[in-house]
Design a protein around this motif. Structure first.
Motif, PDB file in Angstrom:
ATOM      1  N   UNK A 127      23.033   3.686  -5.227  1.00 22.95           N
ATOM      2  CA  UNK A 127      21.676   3.513  -5.718  1.00 22.95           C
ATOM      3  C   UNK A 127      20.875   2.663  -4.740  1.00 22.95           C
ATOM      4  N   UNK A 128      19.639   3.048  -4.517  1.00 23.22           N
ATOM      5  CA  UNK A 128      18.764   2.269  -3.661  1.00 23.22           C
ATOM      6  C   UNK A 128      17.442   2.041  -4.390  1.00 23.22           C
ATOM      7  N   UNK A 129      16.806   0.918  -4.159  1.00 21.58           N
ATOM      8  CA  UNK A 129      15.510   0.701  -4.799  1.00 21.58           C
ATOM      9  C   UNK A 129      14.452   1.610  -4.170  1.00 21.58           C
ATOM     10  N   UNK A 130      13.636   2.191  -4.987  1.00 17.53           N
ATOM     11  CA  UNK A 130      12.556   3.050  -4.497  1.00 17.53           C
ATOM     12  C   UNK A 130      11.231   2.302  -4.618  1.00 17.53           C
ATOM     13  N   UNK A 131      10.431   2.405  -3.600  1.00 14.56           N
ATOM     14  CA  UNK A 131       9.127   1.796  -3.642  1.00 14.56           C
ATOM     15  C   UNK A 131       8.208   2.675  -4.488  1.00 14.56           C
ATOM     16  N   UNK A 132       7.627   2.089  -5.487  1.00 23.78           N
ATOM     17  CA  UNK A 132       6.725   2.842  -6.366  1.00 23.78           C
ATOM     18  C   UNK A 132       5.329   2.266  -6.211  1.00 23.78           C
TER      19      UNK A 132
END
Length: 58
Positions: free
Chosen positions: A50-55
């Motif tokens: 899992x990787x953080x997604x920029x929203x």
């Protein structure tokens, strides 16, 4: 269950060859192959997918 067994196999420490006295030759050969293998396949953390997604809003 197969996932659990795989993780345990990856994290298992290398066998102590001194403890194999009197064991069948096949078991000793298998333990030697594992003991001579390069260091593990990484830590459990290295399997993190899992990787953080920029929203951003529009």
């Amino acid at each position: 269950m197969a996932v659990n067994e795989t993780v345990i196999a990856m994290l298992r420490p290398k066998p102590d060859l001194k403890l194999l006295t009197g064991e069948p030759a096949e078991a000793v050969d298998a333990a030697r192959a594992v003991a001579g293998a390069p260091p593990g396949v990484g830590t459990i953390g290295s399997y993190w997918t899992e990787i953080p997604l920029l929203i951003t809003g529009t």
